[in-house]
Each structure stands twice: as C-alpha cells, then as structure tokens.
Design a protein around this motif. Structure first.
Motif, short mmCIF file in Angstrom:
data_model
loop_
_atom_site.label_atom_id
_atom_site.label_comp_id
_atom_site.label_asym_id
_atom_site.label_seq_id
_atom_site.Cartn_x
_atom_site.Cartn_y
_atom_site.Cartn_z
N SER A 252 -19.23 -26.63 29.05
CA SER A 252 -19.78 -25.65 28.12
C SER A 252 -20.43 -26.33 26.92
N ALA A 253 -19.74 -27.33 26.37
CA ALA A 253 -20.25 -28.02 25.19
C ALA A 253 -21.58 -28.73 25.50
N PHE A 254 -21.63 -29.44 26.62
CA PHE A 254 -22.86 -30.19 26.91
C PHE A 254 -23.99 -29.29 27.42
N ALA A 255 -23.66 -28.16 28.04
CA ALA A 255 -24.70 -27.20 28.41
C ALA A 255 -25.36 -26.68 27.13
N SER B 53 -31.09 -28.69 22.37
CA SER B 53 -32.11 -29.73 22.33
C SER B 53 -33.46 -29.21 22.84
N LYS B 54 -33.43 -28.31 23.83
CA LYS B 54 -34.67 -27.72 24.33
C LYS B 54 -35.33 -26.80 23.29
N SER C 58 -27.75 -31.65 17.94
CA SER C 58 -26.32 -31.35 18.00
C SER C 58 -25.57 -32.57 18.50
N MET C 59 -24.27 -32.60 18.16
CA MET C 59 -23.42 -33.65 18.74
C MET C 59 -22.12 -33.00 19.19
N VAL C 60 -21.64 -33.44 20.35
CA VAL C 60 -20.39 -32.93 20.90
C VAL C 60 -19.28 -33.91 20.53
N ARG C 61 -18.18 -33.37 20.02
CA ARG C 61 -17.06 -34.23 19.67
C ARG C 61 -15.75 -33.63 20.16
N CYS C 62 -14.82 -34.54 20.53
CA CYS C 62 -13.49 -34.14 20.98
C CYS C 62 -12.50 -35.07 20.32
N ASP D 287 -29.01 -37.30 23.93
CA ASP D 287 -28.65 -38.08 22.76
C ASP D 287 -27.47 -37.41 22.09
N ASN D 288 -26.29 -38.01 22.24
CA ASN D 288 -25.08 -37.42 21.64
C ASN D 288 -24.62 -38.27 20.45
N GLY D 289 -25.58 -38.84 19.73
CA GLY D 289 -25.27 -39.70 18.59
C GLY D 289 -24.89 -38.89 17.34
N ASP D 290 -24.50 -39.63 16.29
CA ASP D 290 -24.07 -38.96 15.05
C ASP D 290 -25.24 -38.31 14.34
N ILE D 291 -25.02 -37.10 13.84
CA ILE D 291 -26.02 -36.41 13.03
C ILE D 291 -25.33 -35.79 11.83
N LYS D 292 -26.13 -35.40 10.85
CA LYS D 292 -25.58 -34.66 9.70
C LYS D 292 -25.67 -33.18 10.08
N PHE D 293 -24.52 -32.58 10.34
CA PHE D 293 -24.56 -31.20 10.86
C PHE D 293 -24.47 -30.17 9.73
#
Lengths: 316, 316
Positions: free
Chosen positions: A34-37, A43-44, A49-53, A69-75
């Motif tokens: 769900s998170a990566f979908a 992204s489209k 966004s970045m997914v974290r657990c 790209d699941n790198g760090d961003i300022k959210f």
C-alpha cells in the motif's frame, strides 16, 4: 478527525507536494504494498514522498520500490497506511509522528481513529482502498503500482484463501495481472519460497504443538532458542502463525512467539464463528475476526494459562 | 476424432440422456470438480449421469456430490474429464471404457487424443472449460455447481498462486463466489486442513531433502515406511510434491514417492523457464510445463540417478 470519502482523500492529497508515508511495525505485504503503491502514484503526480518503517523491511520486498526514489525529503504532511492504531507505528515513531498524522488509509474494523480516516472496513486489504484512491487521483496504474497492489491483496488474503476475500478482491487481482503485475514471481516470493533455516524452524515449532478442548484449540510455541538453532529469524516467519489452525478439527490456532527481550507475541487464527479480535481485544490486543494478536510480558506458563482461559470462554 | 467447439460439445451432449462421467486415477480437485459440475448441470437438463473413478475418492471432496444422485444407471455415452491420456483412466477402466469415450473435456497441452475433444490448452483448469460448457448448455449456475467449478479452479492453480493463473481465472472465481460457492470452506478443506498424521509425514519427508546443482534442484523422498510410521496415506498428501520447490533458490523440485507395490511415482515442480513436462515426457510421463510426473519400476538409487541426469541436462 472524521471518515472521509475516497474523492475527498484524493483532493486533500493534491493540496501538498511532499509526504512522509508510514507503515506499521513488523511490516507485512499489505502495509508495504500500500505504501509503495501510493509512493509510486504520488510520483506520477510530480509529488515527492518517502516511505518509512520503524523496523527493517525484509529484502524479499525489494521489488516494491525498484526504480523509485525513496530517499530523504523534507516532508509537509504524514500519511499512515494499514495502521489500525497509532501504537502500531512503534514506540519512537509514535512519539515522533503519532500526533501529526494527516491522513490514515486503512481497512481494519478495529481501527482507533488518530487522523482523517480513509477507512473501508469491508475490504480484504488496505491495498484495495489504495486501488480506489489511485483511480480517484486519476493516476494510470502501471506495472510497478500493479505489483504493489497485487502484493497487498494477495498477502492479506493468504492468496485468496481467507474468508475476508471478496469477489472484488479477485477482480482487482485480475486487473492488476492485466496491468502487468508479475503475479507468479510475487506469489513465489511471498508464499512459496522458504529458506532452509525457516523450514528447520517450522519443523521445531510443529513438534511443540499441544491441543486443548477436544482438539478444537492448538497451541504452538516458537522460542528464541529455536531461532538460534535453526538460524532463522523473525523477518522470515510471517506465515508461521497459520500452522496450528491447519490441523483438522482446530477452530482456534495459537502461536506464542518469544521476542528477543523475553516478552511474548501471540497470534490467533480462528475458524468462523470464533472471533480472534474479541479474544485479543480482551487481552489488550486487536486485529480481524479471523486473525488477531496480543502481547504478554510474563512467563510462558502464565501466557498459556491466561490465553487458554480466555479461549475456553470463547469456545463454550 | 477432432477438436470441437464448446457450442458443438453442448449440442452433442443434448443428443443423449444417460452419461457415464469418468475422472482420472488418483483423483484431484479439478477432475472431480469438473465431473460433478457436469453431473449437476446435466441433471438440470433432466439427464442422468454417474461419476466414476477407478480409485477411491477422498472423503474431503464429499461436498461436491452432496444432494445429487450419483447412483448406478444404464449409460449410453461416456464423457472423460481432465484426462490427458486414456492410460490415466487406470488399467481396468482403460480396458473397459478407453476405446468408447464419446467426448473428452480437458485443458492439458500434452493431451493425446482418444475421443471428440473439447480441449482448451490455455486454461488453468478443466473446470474453466466446464464453466464455458455449462453456460453453452444454458444451465444456470447454482451454489452446488459453483462449489464444483471453484474447487477445480482453486486446486489446479494452487489457489491462484501458480503461473498458469489467468485474469479470467480470477474473474470466474469472483462469479462463482457470487453464485454462492462456499470458497472459505473449500479453501480450508483443500489448502488449510491437514491431519496430524500428514503433518508428521511432512516432517519426515522434509528431513530427506537433498540438494543438487548448486542448490538449484531439491529432491525429497517419501517411503512406504514413512506412511506406516506417521499413520498417513496417499489420499491425504496431494500437496506434498510442492514442498521441495519452496526452498529458496530451487528451480526444479522433485518428489519421489514409493508406491505400495514398490514402484515409484515421481512429481516435478519447476520455476520458469524450466520445463517439467519436457523432462517427464523424456521419461515416459507428462503434464504441464511447471508441474509434471512420471513413473519408475526400478530401485530408488536408479530412480534418482536417472532423474538427476535428465534434470542436469535441462538445467544446463
């Protein structure tokens, strides 16, 4: 904090550009799929966004974030997916983020509200809710998103075996196959592939099975010693909790797993009409009617005795 | 003898009133689900039929013929379902009926023609062909027929995990759920329920696993002694052949099962692109590209040596 519609959720998501997407601790295929979908869909729409657990994500799921790209961003805003209760973020994540979740997307009937809620309690998987949301966002589903949604649906239904499966579950799966989901590979990774160490662990665990109440309850124990001796680990034994219920005649299957810190994680799997969520809720846990869990911080004998007393009350 | 269309098959079936429906030996969910779906559909057209198998039908399938009359009748014509080769009727049935089969309904690419053929080699299960046929017959699908078709589809696809699963497979499953198939019960009976004796057998069999060719092939042996010691039997170990392929890295999983008469039944399960049917065909057997089988009448050491030689040739 209210329940919102899928269209309202899509509107809200369009208002910001940078999201932190959180999964629950001990991540499974539905929270990750769900998170990566959602990550791929955002992204489209040219949003970051970045997914974290809070816990490490097992390597077998790596195809979910391939080519993203699941790198760090300022959210700006936080989205929680498949998280029925803030506590399931894990302690430090709950302290850090728990009060600031913007939208929660979930399918648990036992959900405890902590944000704007996109909650479909009748769906087999949060990934089914994400499917509706991606459509509402106007994003075309590509093979990457299809892999993620298929993964969530397949894992939360035991590959369409569990009673939570709906006709819509199968139809979404069919559509994801047509959109390019590599379902045979995903099923092999999720359901058909075990390490030799896991197979050894399963053999050890099966040898501990005790049955109670005329064979209607089976209880299995997994200890830290078994993990050591088999070379297995928590990350590779997602499915182990389904074993006790597989024995003919068993209505309530119980798996008691010893954690590294000596506490116990208990998983219940039941056959209708026995309510796993009800039994676990009375013990401070929660979940679904056929699959639920709770935690204990006492001796193994005490864990068993408390569980069996509560299970007996449900079985009568 | 020719391939016929589903409409032509429906026309032919309407010409007679009394049918013998034959399943293959060692009956599985697809041959039985297909046979009883057809039996139920013919009964709705006021035609008599009886389903027969050379081997005993395991009791777990009894819901397939619940509320139907499967008694002896004087039949006019014979229908074979899910039988790729006359020989799979079993010796005495092949002698008795093999030359007189009127229509064969099947989905095996490796099919060897012996009757008018309703053959869809691209379908996951013969039950999918039966679904088309029942519609062509103008029979409304009730919950009994839905149970039978769902059973065939679910069992031949490992509950939608195998690569033979198509989007249409999921859509037919969704429709069968809507027509009243008791899918949760069926899945529990077919995939989730094991006797304690089977669980013991599985533990014994797993302890025999040997790996070859850098772990790309795993070979497991099931002996008559294991059946005796565990109290298990052939009828309850349908799924055991899928175990060796479940080990991480294994491309070809082999299960060698000793029969009561000392001969060996070999089952192969492969991962794409390795062709199980090709390996087994070279050894006098057959099946599908990912699941096939063959028989041996020699010592266990010879069985292994011949198999490994042929598997090595395929792996290279």
């Amino acid at each position: 904090m209210t329940n919102i519609s899928v269209d309202r959720c899509a509107e809200l998501l369009k208002e910001y550009d940078n999201y932190l997407i959180l999964t629950h601790r001990n991540p499974d295929g539905d929270t990750l799929g769900s998170a990566f979908a959602l990550h791929r869909a955002l992204s489209k729409l040219n949003k970051s966004s970045m997914v974290r657990c809070i816990d490490d994500i097992p390597a077998k799921y790596s195809y979910l974030w391939e080519n993203t790209d699941n790198g760090d961003i300022k959210f700006e805003k936080i989205i929680a997916v498949d998280i029925a209760d803030r506590k399931l973020l894990g302690d430090s994540f709950n302290r850090l983020y728990g009060e600031d979740v913007f939208i929660c997307i979930d399918h648990h009937m036992s959900h405890r509200e902590y944000a704007e809620n996109l909650l479909f309690g009748d769906r087999a998987a949060t990934a089914e809710v994400i499917y509706e949301l991606v459509n509402a966002l106007g994003v075309e589903i590509d093979s990457g998103i299809a892999d993620c949604i298929y993964t969530g649906i397949a894992t939360d239904t035991g590959c369409f075996t569990f009673s939570n499966t709906e006709p819509s579950t199968h139809r979404i799966a069919a559509e994801m196959m047509e959109k390019g989901a590599d379902f045979a590979l995903i099923n092999r990774l999720m359901f058909e592939t075990h390490t030799m160490s896991y197979i050894k662990l399963e053999q050890m665990a099966l040898s501990t099975i005790e049955t109670y109440f005329n064979g209607r309850c089976a209880l299995m124990t997994v200890t830290q010693k078994m993990f050591e001796e088999s070379g297995s680990n928590e990350g590779e034994c997602d499915g182990i909790a389904s074993l006790p219920r597989k024995i003919e005649g068993v209505m309530i299957g119980v798996t008691v797993r010893e954690r590294v810190d000596g506490t116990y994680k208990v998983s219940l799997r039941t056959v209708a009409p026995y309510d796993a969520a009800k039994i676990c809720a009375a013990l401070g846990g929660g979940g679904h009617s056929r699959a639920a869990g709770c935690d204990f911080d006492c001796s193994l004998d005490e864990v068993k005795s408390i569980l069996l007393k509560n299970i007996e009350a449900e079985l009568v």
